[in-house]
Design an enzyme around this catalytic site. Structure first.
Site, PDB file in Angstrom:
ATOM      1  CE  LYS A 141     -70.373 -46.147  23.565  1.00 56.61           C
ATOM      2  NZ  LYS A 141     -69.426 -45.051  23.727  1.00 56.61           N
ATOM      3  CG  ASN A 142     -69.853 -45.164  27.525  1.00 57.09           C
ATOM      4  OD1 ASN A 142     -69.246 -45.507  26.499  1.00 57.09           O
ATOM      5  ND2 ASN A 142     -70.774 -44.224  27.528  1.00 57.09           N
ATOM      6  NE  ARG A 176     -63.191 -37.842  25.424  1.00 57.97           N
ATOM      7  CZ  ARG A 176     -62.612 -36.656  25.590  1.00 57.97           C
ATOM      8  NH1 ARG A 176     -62.035 -36.053  24.583  1.00 57.97           N
ATOM      9  NH2 ARG A 176     -62.582 -36.066  26.770  1.00 57.97           N
ATOM     10  CB  CYS A 204     -69.467 -38.760  19.316  1.00 56.18           C
ATOM     11  SG  CYS A 204     -69.927 -40.471  19.296  1.00 56.18           S
ATOM     12  NE  ARG A 262     -66.389 -35.941  23.733  1.00 60.11           N
ATOM     13  CZ  ARG A 262     -66.809 -37.159  23.378  1.00 60.11           C
ATOM     14  NH1 ARG A 262     -67.149 -37.389  22.150  1.00 60.11           N
ATOM     15  NH2 ARG A 262     -66.833 -38.146  24.253  1.00 60.11           N
ATOM     16  N   PRO A 263     -62.162 -31.687  24.835  1.00 59.26           N
ATOM     17  CG  PRO A 263     -62.339 -29.972  26.403  1.00 59.26           C
ATOM     18  CD  PRO A 263     -63.124 -30.720  25.365  1.00 59.26           C
ATOM     19  CB  ILE A 264     -57.685 -34.649  26.894  1.00 59.46           C
ATOM     20  CG1 ILE A 264     -56.534 -34.035  26.089  1.00 59.46           C
ATOM     21  CG2 ILE A 264     -58.537 -35.561  26.034  1.00 59.46           C
ATOM     22  CD1 ILE A 264     -55.440 -35.027  25.770  1.00 59.46           C
ATOM     23  CG  ASP A 265     -59.001 -29.112  29.979  1.00 53.02           C
ATOM     24  OD1 ASP A 265     -59.789 -29.860  29.371  1.00 53.02           O
ATOM     25  OD2 ASP A 265     -59.377 -28.252  30.792  1.00 53.02           O
ATOM     26  CG  LEU A 266     -61.030 -31.246  33.095  1.00 54.84           C
ATOM     27  CD1 LEU A 266     -62.498 -31.595  33.293  1.00 54.84           C
ATOM     28  CD2 LEU A 266     -60.595 -30.150  34.066  1.00 54.84           C
ATOM     29  CG  ASP A 270     -74.181 -40.896  26.641  1.00 49.91           C
ATOM     30  OD1 ASP A 270     -73.407 -41.661  27.218  1.00 49.91           O
ATOM     31  OD2 ASP A 270     -73.818 -39.798  26.159  1.00 49.91           O
ATOM     32  CB  ILE A 329     -72.916 -32.979  29.225  1.00 51.17           C
ATOM     33  CG1 ILE A 329     -73.845 -33.317  30.385  1.00 51.17           C
ATOM     34  CG2 ILE A 329     -71.561 -33.663  29.327  1.00 51.17           C
ATOM     35  CD1 ILE A 329     -73.260 -33.236  31.755  1.00 51.17           C
ATOM     36  NE  ARG A 343     -67.705 -44.934  17.474  1.00 45.16           N
ATOM     37  CZ  ARG A 343     -67.772 -43.797  18.171  1.00 45.16           C
ATOM     38  NH1 ARG A 343     -68.371 -42.754  17.662  1.00 45.16           N
ATOM     39  NH2 ARG A 343     -67.242 -43.702  19.363  1.00 45.16           N
TER      40      ARG A 343
HETATM   41  C1  EPZ Z   1     -67.954 -40.139  28.573  1.00 50.47           C
HETATM   42  O1  EPZ Z   1     -67.372 -39.207  27.692  1.00 50.47           O
HETATM   43  C2  EPZ Z   1     -68.750 -41.086  27.684  1.00 50.47           C
HETATM   44  N1  EPZ Z   1     -67.862 -41.730  26.730  1.00 50.47           N
HETATM   45  C3  EPZ Z   1     -69.822 -40.308  26.925  1.00 50.47           C
HETATM   46  O2  EPZ Z   1     -70.591 -41.250  26.168  1.00 50.47           O
HETATM   47  C4  EPZ Z   1     -70.722 -39.623  27.930  1.00 50.47           C
HETATM   48  O3  EPZ Z   1     -71.664 -38.831  27.222  1.00 50.47           O
HETATM   49  C5  EPZ Z   1     -69.902 -38.732  28.868  1.00 50.47           C
HETATM   50  O4  EPZ Z   1     -68.843 -39.493  29.492  1.00 50.47           O
HETATM   51  C6  EPZ Z   1     -70.804 -38.190  29.961  1.00 50.47           C
HETATM   52  O5  EPZ Z   1     -70.202 -37.218  30.666  1.00 50.47           O
HETATM   53  C7  EPZ Z   1     -67.201 -42.867  27.081  1.00 50.47           C
HETATM   54  O6  EPZ Z   1     -67.317 -43.342  28.201  1.00 50.47           O
HETATM   55  C8  EPZ Z   1     -66.354 -43.508  26.023  1.00 50.47           C
HETATM   56  P1  EPZ Z   1     -66.725 -36.154  30.125  1.00 50.47           P
HETATM   57  P2  EPZ Z   1     -66.203 -38.210  28.214  1.00 50.47           P
HETATM   58  O7  EPZ Z   1     -65.268 -36.128  30.349  1.00 50.47           O
HETATM   59  O8  EPZ Z   1     -65.403 -38.900  29.249  1.00 50.47           O
HETATM   60  C9  EPZ Z   1     -65.651 -31.623  29.335  1.00 50.47           C
HETATM   61  C10 EPZ Z   1     -71.646 -42.128  24.279  1.00 50.47           C
HETATM   62  O9  EPZ Z   1     -72.540 -41.737  23.518  1.00 50.47           O
HETATM   63  N2  EPZ Z   1     -64.245 -32.031  29.503  1.00 50.47           N
HETATM   64  O10 EPZ Z   1     -67.638 -36.563  31.251  1.00 50.47           O
HETATM   65  O11 EPZ Z   1     -65.502 -37.661  27.038  1.00 50.47           O
HETATM   66  C11 EPZ Z   1     -66.291 -32.219  28.078  1.00 50.47           C
HETATM   67  O12 EPZ Z   1     -66.007 -31.413  26.955  1.00 50.47           O
HETATM   68  C12 EPZ Z   1     -70.560 -41.177  24.733  1.00 50.47           C
HETATM   69  O13 EPZ Z   1     -71.556 -43.307  24.749  1.00 50.47           O
HETATM   70  C13 EPZ Z   1     -63.266 -31.039  29.592  1.00 50.47           C
HETATM   71  O14 EPZ Z   1     -63.545 -29.844  29.523  1.00 50.47           O
HETATM   72  O15 EPZ Z   1     -67.088 -37.074  28.876  1.00 50.47           O
HETATM   73  C14 EPZ Z   1     -67.753 -32.215  28.432  1.00 50.47           C
HETATM   74  O16 EPZ Z   1     -68.277 -30.915  28.208  1.00 50.47           O
HETATM   75  C15 EPZ Z   1     -70.758 -39.772  24.190  1.00 50.47           C
HETATM   76  N3  EPZ Z   1     -61.968 -31.415  29.744  1.00 50.47           N
HETATM   77  C16 EPZ Z   1     -67.756 -32.482  29.944  1.00 50.47           C
HETATM   78  O17 EPZ Z   1     -66.430 -32.175  30.403  1.00 50.47           O
HETATM   79  C17 EPZ Z   1     -61.592 -32.738  29.847  1.00 50.47           C
HETATM   80  O18 EPZ Z   1     -60.389 -33.014  30.007  1.00 50.47           O
HETATM   81  C18 EPZ Z   1     -68.054 -33.919  30.305  1.00 50.47           C
HETATM   82  O19 EPZ Z   1     -67.173 -34.727  29.567  1.00 50.47           O
HETATM   83  C19 EPZ Z   1     -62.597 -33.727  29.754  1.00 50.47           C
HETATM   84  C20 EPZ Z   1     -63.915 -33.351  29.591  1.00 50.47           C
END
Ligand code: EPZ
Length: 417
Positions: free
Chosen positions: A22-23, A91, A115, A120-124, A305, A327, A398
């Site tokens: 999926k991911n 997401r 989820c 779930r911020p997107i600042d990065l 996960d 995480i 999902r």
């Molecule tokens: C991806 O989510 C996966 N989702 C998640 O799988 C997975 O748990 C996660 O990566 C692992 O890190 C998909 O691929 C659709 P991150 P993502 O950006 O990209 C923080 C599942 O069950 N962060 O690696 O959203 C964030 O809050 C799902 O299949 C920021 O601060 O995860 C988290 O604490 C759940 N700012 C950490 O980084 C940002 O702009 C890691 O998030 C982005 C993220």
């Protein structure tokens, strides 16, 4: 599929074929926006999140044909904004932003859904695009992004490891002018698969799978074909199903090297594990697992996960154990449902729980908070005494392709109500 009725006390055994990841599939679908040439993608899992992603591509103007193989033609994309109701469902919709911006110079997308396991911020994601030269305004939940001419390659040091943001920046950089270096990048196998897909289209990406990715921008991408990697989390979920039910399960069409950490942890619980080129067998016949302390971390560490599934394993194992989630800040919601089923779990602090193993769980009426919690509660129902009702089970579809059917073929008795 909103409610499931699950008869418990089952040993799960037999073979299961793992679906595509999926991911990996979700970002790859959105990466097709980067090129006007035709794409063919195979091993795409049948999930609601995938269907939503395809509906979003069609909304933008892409042409889709989906028999066994998914054909996508984004040459006629002529819409650069997205509908709120669809974007909010997943997401992954954040990954529309960078390709639209890189190819067309503009994009207007609502903040994504996903989820409820944290803020779930997107600042990065946004900071990375700004560093590449984009202008981004955020107003009423909507991101307005544009760039005059091409994005410009840059050195970008990620302040924290983020799978999503690494994908966003990597995709934007494929069409930027010059070299982009993503330092402190995420290393997940899904990122390697996405880079492999983009390089098939003519991108120039080196170092995916390490903490430093080098992307030399090109003027345009071609078409191509790609087969999505197997889902490592679905694989881990079925291996835990065998481990908690004194069963034995062989996962076929999977990739053992993507699960090194999970396999080593499962081995420490007492399971007998054998692996081959594209299969993994776990045998826990007649044995109760030993409990194990787990702390989630970015790949190649223990995957977040798989956290809920391992909590389930710990609560029916011998002994005491701690599970630490590093995480996401709110990924223990499901523990209240397991306690309802007789689990002994204490919240030690905001990101650590303590489990005291009990020999059996009892059935209950439980609700799902996210897709991995849903899979965990279904597995709990399969081994508890009595009949369990799992509500909000649509979280499952999902992220898991035909999960109840696959489990029933392994000896479970799950009915969709
Ligand atoms: C991806 O989510 C996966 N989702 C998640 O799988 C997975 O748990 C996660 O990566 C692992 O890190 C998909 O691929 C659709 P991150 P993502 O950006 O990209 C923080 C599942 O069950 N962060 O690696 O959203 C964030 O809050 C799902 O299949 C920021 O601060 O995860 C988290 O604490 C759940 N700012 C950490 O980084 C940002 O702009 C890691 O998030 C982005 C993220």
């Amino acid at each position: 599929m909103n409610k499931l009725c699950i008869e418990g006390n089952k040993n799960l055994y037999g073979s299961v074929v793992i679906s595509g990841s999926k991911n990996a599939a979700l970002p790859i679908l959105f990466m097709t926006i980067l090129t006007e040439e035709k794409i063919k993608i195979s091993n795409v899992p049948n999930l609601t999140d995938i269907n939503i992603a395809l509906r979003l591509l069609v909304y933008l103007g892409a042409k889709i044909a989906y028999k066994k193989i998914l054909s996508i033609d984004t040459s006629r994309i002529n819409v650069f904004s997205t509908p709120y109701d669809l974007i909010k469902k997943i997401r992954a919709s954040i990954w529309i932003l960078a390709p639209l911006l890189a190819r067309f110079g503009k994009a207007q997308i609502f903040l994504p859904g996903g989820c409820k396991i944290g803020s779930r911020p997107i600042d990065l994601h946004l900071n990375g695009l700004i560093k590449l030269g984009a202008t981004i305004n955020l107003k009423n939940d909507c991101i307005n992004a544009f760039v005059k001419g091409r994005l410009k390659g840059k050195y970008i040091l990620m302040e924290k490891i983020s799978v999503g943001a690494t994908i966003t920046i990597m995709s934007a950089a494929t069409l930027a002018q010059g070299l982009t270096i993503i330092d402190n990048a995420a290393c997940e196998p899904e990122i390697i698969d996405i880079a492999k897909f983009l390089n098939t289209l003519g991108a120039n990406i080196i170092g995916a799978g390490t903490h430093k990715i080098f992307i030399t921008g090109v003027l345009k991408l071609n078409g191509g074909n790609h087969k999505v990697i197997p889902d490592r989390i679905e694989t881990g979920t079925f291996l835990v199903a065998a481990a908690i039910s004194k069963g034995y399960i062989t996962c076929h069409k999977t990739e053992p090297k993507h699960l090194k950490n999970v396999l080593s942890k499962l081995g420490k619980t007492g399971a007998k594990i054998k692996t081959g080129k594209d299969w993994i067998k776990l045998d826990m016949r007649g044995k109760r697992p030993k409990s194990l302390n787990i702390s989630t971390s970015p790949y190649p560490g223990f995957p977040t996960d798989m956290q809920a599934q391992f909590t389930l394993l710990n609560i029916i194992s011998k002994g005491m154990s701690t599970i630490t989630e590093t995480i996401f800040e709110n990924r223990f919601l499901y523990t209240s449902e397991l306690i309802h089923m007789g689990a002994k779990i204490k919240i030690q602090n905001s990101n650590t729980i303590v489990c005291h193993g009990v020999p059996t769980l009892s059935s209950a009426n439980v609700s799902c908070s996210d897709l991995r919690a849903a899979a965990t509660l279904v597995l709990a129902g399969c081994i508890s005494i009595g009949v369990t009702i799992v509500n909000q089970a649509d979280h499952l579809i999902r992220g898991y392709d035909s999960f109840p059917n696959k489990l029933n073929k392994l000896g479970a008795n799950i009915k969709i109500i």
